[in-house]
Design a protein around this motif. Structure first.
Motif, PDB file in Angstrom:
ATOM      1  N   LEU A  84      -4.873  -3.354   7.995  1.00 44.71           N
ATOM      2  CA  LEU A  84      -4.731  -2.134   7.210  1.00 44.71           C
ATOM      3  C   LEU A  84      -3.436  -1.422   7.599  1.00 44.71           C
ATOM      4  O   LEU A  84      -2.692  -0.949   6.734  1.00 44.71           O
ATOM      5  CB  LEU A  84      -5.949  -1.228   7.417  1.00 44.71           C
ATOM      6  CG  LEU A  84      -5.938   0.110   6.696  1.00 44.71           C
ATOM      7  CD1 LEU A  84      -5.796  -0.057   5.187  1.00 44.71           C
ATOM      8  CD2 LEU A  84      -7.216   0.881   7.040  1.00 44.71           C
ATOM      9  N   CYS A  85      -3.141  -1.349   8.891  1.00 45.03           N
ATOM     10  CA  CYS A  85      -1.874  -0.757   9.349  1.00 45.03           C
ATOM     11  C   CYS A  85      -0.687  -1.560   8.813  1.00 45.03           C
ATOM     12  O   CYS A  85       0.313  -0.986   8.358  1.00 45.03           O
ATOM     13  CB  CYS A  85      -1.814  -0.714  10.875  1.00 45.03           C
ATOM     14  SG  CYS A  85      -2.945   0.447  11.629  1.00 45.03           S
ATOM     15  N   LEU A  86      -0.782  -2.867   8.871  1.00 44.14           N
ATOM     16  CA  LEU A  86       0.295  -3.724   8.377  1.00 44.14           C
ATOM     17  C   LEU A  86       0.475  -3.548   6.871  1.00 44.14           C
ATOM     18  O   LEU A  86       1.605  -3.512   6.373  1.00 44.14           O
ATOM     19  CB  LEU A  86      -0.004  -5.188   8.727  1.00 44.14           C
ATOM     20  CG  LEU A  86       1.119  -6.180   8.520  1.00 44.14           C
ATOM     21  CD1 LEU A  86       2.342  -5.818   9.353  1.00 44.14           C
ATOM     22  CD2 LEU A  86       0.630  -7.584   8.878  1.00 44.14           C
ATOM     23  N   LEU A  87      -0.620  -3.421   6.143  1.00 45.83           N
ATOM     24  CA  LEU A  87      -0.554  -3.182   4.702  1.00 45.83           C
ATOM     25  C   LEU A  87       0.204  -1.876   4.428  1.00 45.83           C
ATOM     26  O   LEU A  87       1.063  -1.823   3.546  1.00 45.83           O
ATOM     27  CB  LEU A  87      -1.971  -3.129   4.129  1.00 45.83           C
ATOM     28  CG  LEU A  87      -2.130  -3.113   2.618  1.00 45.83           C
ATOM     29  CD1 LEU A  87      -3.437  -3.813   2.236  1.00 45.83           C
ATOM     30  CD2 LEU A  87      -2.119  -1.728   2.062  1.00 45.83           C
ATOM     31  N   ALA A  88      -0.094  -0.834   5.185  1.00 51.84           N
ATOM     32  CA  ALA A  88       0.611   0.440   5.020  1.00 51.84           C
ATOM     33  C   ALA A  88       2.102   0.281   5.270  1.00 51.84           C
ATOM     34  O   ALA A  88       2.927   0.828   4.524  1.00 51.84           O
ATOM     35  CB  ALA A  88       0.012   1.499   5.950  1.00 51.84           C
ATOM     36  N   LEU A  89       2.465  -0.479   6.289  1.00 52.83           N
ATOM     37  CA  LEU A  89       3.884  -0.711   6.564  1.00 52.83           C
ATOM     38  C   LEU A  89       4.534  -1.547   5.467  1.00 52.83           C
ATOM     39  O   LEU A  89       5.669  -1.297   5.065  1.00 52.83           O
ATOM     40  CB  LEU A  89       4.059  -1.413   7.914  1.00 52.83           C
ATOM     41  CG  LEU A  89       3.778  -0.582   9.153  1.00 52.83           C
ATOM     42  CD1 LEU A  89       3.902  -1.451  10.408  1.00 52.83           C
ATOM     43  CD2 LEU A  89       4.700   0.615   9.237  1.00 52.83           C
ATOM     44  N   ALA A  90       3.810  -2.546   4.964  1.00 56.10           N
ATOM     45  CA  ALA A  90       4.357  -3.427   3.936  1.00 56.10           C
ATOM     46  C   ALA A  90       4.634  -2.672   2.638  1.00 56.10           C
ATOM     47  O   ALA A  90       5.569  -3.024   1.907  1.00 56.10           O
ATOM     48  CB  ALA A  90       3.401  -4.588   3.677  1.00 56.10           C
ATOM     49  N   GLY A 144       6.826  10.388  -0.047  1.00 49.18           N
ATOM     50  CA  GLY A 144       6.212  11.696   0.102  1.00 49.18           C
ATOM     51  C   GLY A 144       5.065  11.742   1.096  1.00 49.18           C
ATOM     52  O   GLY A 144       4.579  12.821   1.415  1.00 49.18           O
ATOM     53  N   LEU A 145       4.622  10.587   1.569  1.00 53.69           N
ATOM     54  CA  LEU A 145       3.541  10.580   2.548  1.00 53.69           C
ATOM     55  C   LEU A 145       4.120  10.472   3.957  1.00 53.69           C
ATOM     56  O   LEU A 145       5.158   9.862   4.181  1.00 53.69           O
ATOM     57  CB  LEU A 145       2.592   9.405   2.305  1.00 53.69           C
ATOM     58  CG  LEU A 145       1.838   9.390   0.981  1.00 53.69           C
ATOM     59  CD1 LEU A 145       0.866   8.225   0.943  1.00 53.69           C
ATOM     60  CD2 LEU A 145       1.120  10.701   0.729  1.00 53.69           C
ATOM     61  N   ASP A 146       3.422  11.056   4.897  1.00 53.74           N
ATOM     62  CA  ASP A 146       3.797  10.994   6.309  1.00 53.74           C
ATOM     63  C   ASP A 146       3.264   9.669   6.866  1.00 53.74           C
ATOM     64  O   ASP A 146       2.051   9.531   7.088  1.00 53.74           O
ATOM     65  CB  ASP A 146       3.181  12.197   7.027  1.00 53.74           C
ATOM     66  CG  ASP A 146       3.435  12.233   8.520  1.00 53.74           C
ATOM     67  OD1 ASP A 146       3.812  11.196   9.114  1.00 53.74           O
ATOM     68  OD2 ASP A 146       3.226  13.306   9.110  1.00 53.74           O
ATOM     69  N   LEU A 147       4.162   8.700   7.061  1.00 51.67           N
ATOM     70  CA  LEU A 147       3.726   7.370   7.468  1.00 51.67           C
ATOM     71  C   LEU A 147       3.043   7.374   8.831  1.00 51.67           C
ATOM     72  O   LEU A 147       2.062   6.652   9.027  1.00 51.67           O
ATOM     73  CB  LEU A 147       4.880   6.365   7.466  1.00 51.67           C
ATOM     74  CG  LEU A 147       4.445   4.937   7.773  1.00 51.67           C
ATOM     75  CD1 LEU A 147       3.531   4.378   6.690  1.00 51.67           C
ATOM     76  CD2 LEU A 147       5.638   4.036   7.976  1.00 51.67           C
ATOM     77  N   ALA A 156      -9.185  14.436   2.490  1.00 52.40           N
ATOM     78  CA  ALA A 156      -8.689  15.804   2.378  1.00 52.40           C
ATOM     79  C   ALA A 156      -7.190  15.922   2.128  1.00 52.40           C
ATOM     80  O   ALA A 156      -6.716  17.001   1.789  1.00 52.40           O
ATOM     81  CB  ALA A 156      -9.066  16.590   3.639  1.00 52.40           C
ATOM     82  N   THR A 157      -6.450  14.866   2.315  1.00 58.05           N
ATOM     83  CA  THR A 157      -4.989  14.921   2.182  1.00 58.05           C
ATOM     84  C   THR A 157      -4.510  13.717   1.380  1.00 58.05           C
ATOM     85  O   THR A 157      -5.234  12.713   1.256  1.00 58.05           O
ATOM     86  CB  THR A 157      -4.327  14.875   3.568  1.00 58.05           C
ATOM     87  OG1 THR A 157      -4.669  13.618   4.191  1.00 58.05           O
ATOM     88  CG2 THR A 157      -4.774  16.031   4.473  1.00 58.05           C
ATOM     89  N   PRO A 158      -3.282  13.780   0.873  1.00 57.29           N
ATOM     90  CA  PRO A 158      -2.737  12.602   0.190  1.00 57.29           C
ATOM     91  C   PRO A 158      -2.724  11.365   1.098  1.00 57.29           C
ATOM     92  O   PRO A 158      -2.984  10.251   0.643  1.00 57.29           O
ATOM     93  CB  PRO A 158      -1.325  13.026  -0.196  1.00 57.29           C
ATOM     94  CG  PRO A 158      -1.370  14.517  -0.262  1.00 57.29           C
ATOM     95  CD  PRO A 158      -2.377  14.936   0.792  1.00 57.29           C
ATOM     96  N   GLU A 159      -2.453  11.575   2.380  1.00 59.81           N
ATOM     97  CA  GLU A 159      -2.449  10.449   3.315  1.00 59.81           C
ATOM     98  C   GLU A 159      -3.840   9.841   3.442  1.00 59.81           C
ATOM     99  O   GLU A 159      -3.997   8.615   3.431  1.00 59.81           O
ATOM    100  CB  GLU A 159      -1.935  10.901   4.698  1.00 59.81           C
ATOM    101  CG  GLU A 159      -0.452  11.182   4.747  1.00 59.81           C
ATOM    102  CD  GLU A 159      -0.043  12.565   4.248  1.00 59.81           C
ATOM    103  OE1 GLU A 159       1.170  12.839   4.230  1.00 59.81           O
ATOM    104  OE2 GLU A 159      -0.924  13.378   3.870  1.00 59.81           O
TER     105      GLU A 159
END
Length: 188
Positions: free
Chosen positions: A43-49, A56-59, A124-127
């Motif tokens: 899941l973390c790797l997917l976010a990085l990919a 606009g999101l805080d990675l 609760a947040t876009p992230e």
């Protein structure tokens, strides 16, 4: 940082190690049941990919949410989505389990982890909403890639997490491609 804080953090990390052997309903590509730790890592790797599609999101916040979203499973394990009958009870159990898991931590760090989990849980947040969508996408990706048992219900993928993945154009497009893969798996 004092020795008590260090000892508490080490105790927490030892307890969180259980995620390495907490199994999920999907299987890896070689047929072994997938662990929660493996799911969280990818899941973390997917976010990085897909970072370039998450403008606009805080990675860093996204990655933190990815890491903590299933931490509570170290206590009572994973409940496969098709078996989740009462989302409120599941949430309450995970909240309680996370409190137990984080008990050895110093108060500020414990509060930080609990707040991240609550943010994810509430969307609760876009992230948090992005992580919820990516969590569903990673699960579907693994189901499609896995060497699952012959009776595996691929059709479940087609409805799973639709409201989360439809909320962002990138996730909707990824979802469309994964749904095509799911249909191909169902035909084979």
């Amino acid at each position: 940082m004092d020795d008590d804080s260090i000892a508490g953090r080490l105790a927490f990390l030892r307890a969180a190690e259980a995620l390495k052997h907490t199994l999920r309903s999907g299987h890896t590509s070689n047929g072994r049941p997938e662990s929660t730790a493996e799911h969280s890592w990818r899941l973390c790797l997917l976010a990085l990919a897909f970072e370039d599609g998450l403008a606009g999101l805080d990675l860093l916040r996204v990655l933190k949410l990815c890491i903590v979203h299933d931490l509570a499973e170290a206590i009572h394990g994973d409940i496969p989505a098709p078996m989740q009958q009462d989302p409120a009870a599941k949430s309450a159990q995970e909240r309680q389990d996370l409190a137990v898991l984080t008990a050895p931590l110093d108060a500020p760090l414990r509060a930080h982890f609990l707040a991240l989990w609550e943010e994810y849980e509430a969307g609760a947040t876009p992230e948090a909403r992005a992580v919820k969508a990516m969590d569903k996408l990673e699960t579907i990706l693994q189901h499609n890639q896995g060497a699952n048992p012959p009776d595996f219900d691929y059709g479940f993928n087609l409805d799973y997490g639709q409201r989360h993945t439809a909320a962002h154009p990138l996730f909707a497009r990824v979802r469309a491609l994964l749904d095509e893969e799911t249909r191909a798996r169902m035909r084979s």
